[in-house]
Scaffold this active site. Structure first.
Site, short mmCIF file in Angstrom:
data_model
loop_
_atom_site.label_atom_id
_atom_site.label_comp_id
_atom_site.label_asym_id
_atom_site.label_seq_id
_atom_site.Cartn_x
_atom_site.Cartn_y
_atom_site.Cartn_z
N GLU A 154 2.24 2.22 -3.06
CA GLU A 154 1.17 2.05 -4.56
C GLU A 154 1.05 4.06 -4.44
O GLU A 154 1.06 4.65 -5.01
CB GLU A 154 -0.10 2.06 -3.89
CG GLU A 154 -1.37 3.08 -4.21
CD GLU A 154 -2.34 2.64 -3.61
OE1 GLU A 154 -2.53 3.67 -3.48
OE2 GLU A 154 -2.76 2.21 -3.01
N HIS A 155 1.35 4.57 -2.92
CA HIS A 155 1.43 6.00 -2.62
C HIS A 155 3.21 6.27 -3.22
O HIS A 155 2.84 8.01 -4.10
CB HIS A 155 1.14 6.53 -1.20
CG HIS A 155 0.53 6.40 -0.36
ND1 HIS A 155 -0.45 7.60 0.00
CD2 HIS A 155 -1.20 4.86 -0.56
CE1 HIS A 155 -1.15 7.35 0.29
NE2 HIS A 155 -1.62 6.12 -0.12
N HIS A 159 0.81 -0.80 0.10
CA HIS A 159 0.01 0.81 -0.13
C HIS A 159 1.38 0.99 -0.24
O HIS A 159 0.45 2.67 -1.03
CB HIS A 159 -0.95 -0.38 0.94
CG HIS A 159 -2.08 1.09 1.17
ND1 HIS A 159 -2.29 1.28 2.48
CD2 HIS A 159 -1.99 1.64 0.25
CE1 HIS A 159 -2.94 2.33 2.32
NE2 HIS A 159 -3.35 3.04 0.85
N GLU A 187 -4.65 8.34 6.55
CA GLU A 187 -5.63 7.13 5.80
C GLU A 187 -5.82 6.05 6.92
O GLU A 187 -7.37 5.85 6.63
CB GLU A 187 -4.71 6.43 4.72
CG GLU A 187 -5.90 5.61 3.26
CD GLU A 187 -5.67 5.02 2.41
OE1 GLU A 187 -6.71 4.97 1.61
OE2 GLU A 187 -4.26 5.79 2.07
#
Length: 971
Positions: A82-83, A79, A160
């Site tokens: 992905e950022h 994750h 997030e």
């Protein structure tokens, strides 16, 4: 970024007499394998049965790796990567360069990390597509991922995660994942946060930057990737672009991650038990879950869809119908969401989720029992299934959504099924469905029961989200009862023949001159009707919308609560008789608006009047049984509470309570429902509501004007209401804020939520269409710098955004930051917003003519986009009707205004809001110590904002202010 949690829809392949839909375009799709086994998939809109907006192009890329591949010592790395890949590339090194480019050209982008896949997608104006594609491809060719950005972007990932923590659905997933076998990837912490990606790695001397690079090199390989691009260019041109741009994506040739040998992760003693959980919201809910063998291989049959359709049926003879009659349940959903959490190469989930009433919670074991009669009905259904006829309509989809679906399908299905593999039921195999059905036995089920009443009784805590829960054996009495044979419940039976299924798909001939915009074809003292025949999309569908305006709704908070109760019970009364309409692809929605009841129906026009008349009949003959009234009164308390515990909802409530005169807040409504209501009060309110109305309607689609008039005629004939004795405005008057900075700081009402919100609002006043368009242009200029300054550089929170505000016709703009009180106090966030606005002012003063023209062109293109389906046109026209503005050509007027705007005008507009005498209001919602949901708790400002005037009594503050006259943005 987002972790992926979405639901897929299902269609059934067939043709229906009178309206044949071919899908021959599938065979025309150009497919090729390029460089390093990178699969490239081209879609030309001219091949699609419905043309999407030709001004926009889109691309999506799916990588066959996700959070299952996270290393054990760095949870959330997939994750995080992905950022990070989006933070500049060697060719385009600016950290926010891609977002800035898209914003300038009316585009957008997103990404999501699932268990076994990661998807990136964007859209942009077609003429900028090749350049955007090149910029985007560099993230997969040579991303910068500079070490300096690591700590800053970890904070974005952590924000997030913090925003997700108050979500009961995320909490359920993390708790459920923890039940998997210890070494199964499902038990991993897929989100990642500051603890796993920053604090613990430092303690263990793990070099996160180095590991991130290694992860990218190992898994972001061309042969794991599938790409879908959609644009109006020819296939040859698209292929040439893709070869040129993507040929340098590296390929390491290593085997793709494979988890298919880790089957049956939930075959553990911990699974088949009852878990009690304390939710964040006030809700009683029961989820019954089975973990099945992977079902992806059965995509051509889709066995779980058959089972889900019958379990989730809501009409007469359904499980939900029976539970509703007992006042035990409000809603029921069954099936598999087809996200990575629910379906992957190691297992597939089938779950039944029921929203319970207070009484249903007390009888939850009985609720479980009600599902045990259904399997035999399902088996019977399989043998009559061939007799059923289904219709299918492949709906238009936004390009960005379409390419996202296609690139993921390419990971899952053979090439001939790329377009429809997730949608169609290709084969009917009752034996496959029966195998899945026979696995849904009580002894293999997991029960998860959510209730606030579990507070204090749940000693266990889930590691990552802190969810309080307990675990116990399912009571032996119920185990034995479920395991044995018992009679079929006579109230459960197969659906009856559906009278709402359309059979006439003829396109009507117009009985009046065609018009570009709706025209008023009926107008009297009890209502009016706007009408437009669809001759653009030419489909046998229609939209009918009515606004029943009443003077009694806004008289008091109590009346607003009674109105909400009335609409909720009316929807409940309609649930069974109208459910078959939903099955027949007709849709309806009833909304308790601020000034009236909104009725919306849409779908195939043939039987649409039948559905509309049914709704009006139930409205005319409204009744509320005492037990149903009590059930919904209790539910309304929970609904208001669940709204108020969200900082962003509370912030909006406070802001509008200050700005809009005579508005009643959600807290006032919550207090009114706590004070108690009676059935007699409800029926008295409903009688008063129905006695005096003004009915305003819009009909668009495949109806003649004569047929359309029948809708308003039916409303007035059936309800027999009188005309309004006084005019009812459909908006509020707005206070004129003083020419100084005011702050309203309140405590959040959720004691366990670290999330805070800061909104800084600047009021412009009652303005015209030109100023509104100018404000939109300003906010468009502001979006990317706002994101770059407040999120990327200052890492204040995951959600930061400017907004153009139209508050009952009074213009303004705001900047909002959602942050965490554990990291920043709200005054510090406000000072950072001020710093951003100062820097933005400097940026505006140095704005080049070219940059100004580029943004104007982008907004013109955005407003000039062709509607992709009839619903978009209807939504826009309905906004004009429901606000009684009737400027149906608003978009073209705004485009004309934009073309005449100058750079100086835009700069002066912004500086005018920042100069002396600006009307500025800040609203802060911060972490509470001892929350009281029935009232607002006001807080003083800290020394950081010592010069600000604090609001501690909203009524006392607003009572001294001038009110703007009622205002609509008409010219």
């Amino acid at each position: 970024s987002r972790l992926k949690h979405s639901f897929s829809s299902t269609s059934i392949q067939s043709t229906t007499d009178g309206y044949n839909l071919t899908i021959q375009y599938i065979t025309q799709v150009h497919h090729t394998f390029l460089f390093s086994f990178l699969q490239i998939f081209h879609l030309d809109l001219s091949l699609l049965p419905f043309h999407c907006d030709l001004g926009y192009s889109a691309a999506a890329l799916c990588i066959g790796v996700g959070s299952f591949s996270d290393p054990n010592d760095l949870p959330g790395l997939a994750h995080f990567l992905e950022h990070m890949v989006f933070m500049g590339s060697e060719k385009y090194p600016s950290e926010n360069g891609f977002d800035a480019f898209l914003k300038k050209h009316g585009g957008s982008d997103n990404a999501s990390t699932d268990c076994e896949r990661t998807i990136f997608q964007f859209d942009v104006q077609r003429k900028r597509f090749k350049e955007a594609l090149d910029r985007w491809a560099q993230f997969f060719i040579c991303p910068l991922m500079i070490e300096d950005a690591i700590d800053r972007e970890v904070e974005a990932v952590d924000s997030e995660y913090q925003l997700a923590k108050p979500s009961d659905s995320h909490r359920k997933e993390m708790l459920f994942g923890s039940l998997a076998k210890p070494n199964h990837p499902m038990s991993k912490f897929c989100w990642g946060n500051a603890q796993t990606l920053k604090t613990e790695p430092k303690e263990k001397n793990i070099n996160v930057y180095k590991r991130l690079r290694e992860f990218w090199k190992r898994y972001y390989s061309a042969h794991y990737m599938t790409l879908a691009v959609q644009s109006k260019e020819s296939l040859d041109t698209l292929e040439e672009w893709v070869r040129e741009i993507f040929s340098q994506v590296p390929n390491n040739g290593k085997p793709k991650p494979d988890f298919s040998d880790q089957l049956s992760p939930f075959e553990t003693p911990a699974f088949n038990k009852l878990y009690r959980m304390v939710p964040v919201r006030k809700v009683h809910a029961l989820t019954i879950t089975w973990a099945l063998p992977p079902q992806e291989k059965h995509y051509r049959v889709k066995p779980l869809h058959y089972i889900a359709w019958l379990i989730g049926h809501e009409g007469t003879g359904s499980i939900l119908s029976m539970l509703r009659r007992k006042c035990w349940a409000l809603a029921l959903f069954g099936g598999n969401s087809e996200t990575g959490f629910d379906q992957n190469t190691t297992y597939s989930i089938f779950s039944i989720s029921i929203t319970l009433t207070d009484e249903g919670f007390q009888n939850f074991y009985e609720v479980c029992k009600s599902h045990q009669s259904r399997p035999s009905i399902v088996l019977h259904f399989l043998f009559v299934c061939r007799l059923c006829t289904y219709s299918v309509l492949l709906l238009q989809t936004d390009p960005i959504e379409y390419v996202e679906d296609i690139c993921e399908n390419m990971q899952l299905f053979p090439k001939e099924d790329f377009l429809t593999g997730d949608q169609l039921m290709f084969e009917f195999k009752p034996e496959v469905i029966s195998v899945a059905l026979k696995l849904l036995t009580p002894e293999k089920a997991n029960l998860l029961l959510l209730s606030p009443e579990h507070e204090g009784q749940c000693p266990l805590r889930e590691k990552w989200f802190g969810t309080q829960y307990s675990v116990e054996d399912i009571q032996q009495h119920w185990r034995e009862l479920w395991a044995g044979d018992f009679d079929l419940n006579p109230s459960l039976h197969l659906p009856a023949e559906n009278k709402f299924i359309a059979t006439d798909f003829t396109l009507k001939t117009s009985d009046c001159p065609d018009t570009e915009y709706p025209v008023r074809i009926m107008n009297n003292d009890r209502g009016c009707l706007w009408y437009k025949k669809d001759n653009k999309f030419k489909i046998p569908k229609a939209y009918v919308r009515f606004h029943l305006i009443s003077p009694v709704i806004q008289k008091s908070p109590k009346n607003l609560v009674l109105f909400d109760l009335f609409v909720n019970i009316l929807v409940h009364n309609l649930a069974e008789p109208a459910y078959e309409a939903d099955v027949a692809q007709l849709e309806y929605k009833l909304v308790a608006g601020e000034h009236g009841l909104v009725i919306k129906v849409k779908g195939f026009n043939h039987k649409l009047p039948l559905l509309f008349n049914l709704i009006v009949d139930y409205l005319a003959d409204f009744s509320a049984a005492p037990d149903v009234f009590s059930m919904f009164a209790e539910q309304l308390k929970k609904t208001y509470f669940n709204i108020l515990i969200k900082p962003e909802k509370l912030g909006k409530d406070v802001r509008l309570l200050i700005l809009e005169h005579s508005r009643w807040s959600t807290i006032q409504k919550y207090q009114a429902v706590l004070d108690g209501l009676s059935v007699d009060e409800l029926m008295e309110f409903v009688s008063s509501f129905k006695s005096e109305l003004y009915a305003e309607g819009l009909v668009q689609g495949n109806f003649t004007s004569t047929e359309s008039m029948g809708f308003l005629q039916y409303v007035t004939d059936k309800l027999q209401f009188k005309k309004l004795s006084v005019e009812v405005p459909v908006l509020f008057r707005v206070v004129e804020l003083p020419q100084k900075h005011h702050l309203c700081k309140v405590k959040s009402l959720n004691k366990g939520d670290a999330n805070s919100e800061v909104t800084v609002y600047y009021q412009s006043g009652p303005k015209n269409l030109r100023e509104h368009t100018l404000m939109e242009l300003l906010v468009m200029h502001m979006e990317e710098p706002c994101f770059d300054f407040l999120r990327t550089k200052e890492t204040l929170g995951y959600h930061v955004y400017p907004t153009c505000r139209n508050t009952s016709g009074v213009l303004g703009f705001s900047v909002t930051v959602e942050t965490q009180a554990t990291k920043f106090n709200t005054e510090l966030v406000e000072t950072k917003i001020e710093e951003f606005l100062v820097s933005f002012g400097e940026k505006m003063n140095s704005l080049s003519d070219e940059a100004f023209k580029t943004q104007v062109t982008a907004l013109v293109k955005l407003k000039g986009c062709e509607d992709t389906h009839l619903g978009e046109e209807v939504d826009r026209n309905w906004t004009e009707v429901v606000t009684q503005q009737f400027v149906f050509d608003r978009l073209s007027r705004e485009i004309d205004a934009l073309k005449l705007m100058t750079k100086a005008e835009l700069v002066n507009w912004f500086m005018g809001h920042r100069g002396e005498g600006n009307r500025k209001l800040s609203v802060h919602v911060r972490l509470p110590e001892h929350p009281a949901v029935s009232k607002l708790t006001f807080l003083p400002a800290s020394t950081l904002l010592a010069s600000v005037t604090t609001i501690t009594d909203i009524q006392a503050f607003t009572s001294t202010l001038n009110l703007y006259p009622y205002h609509k943005i008409l010219k």
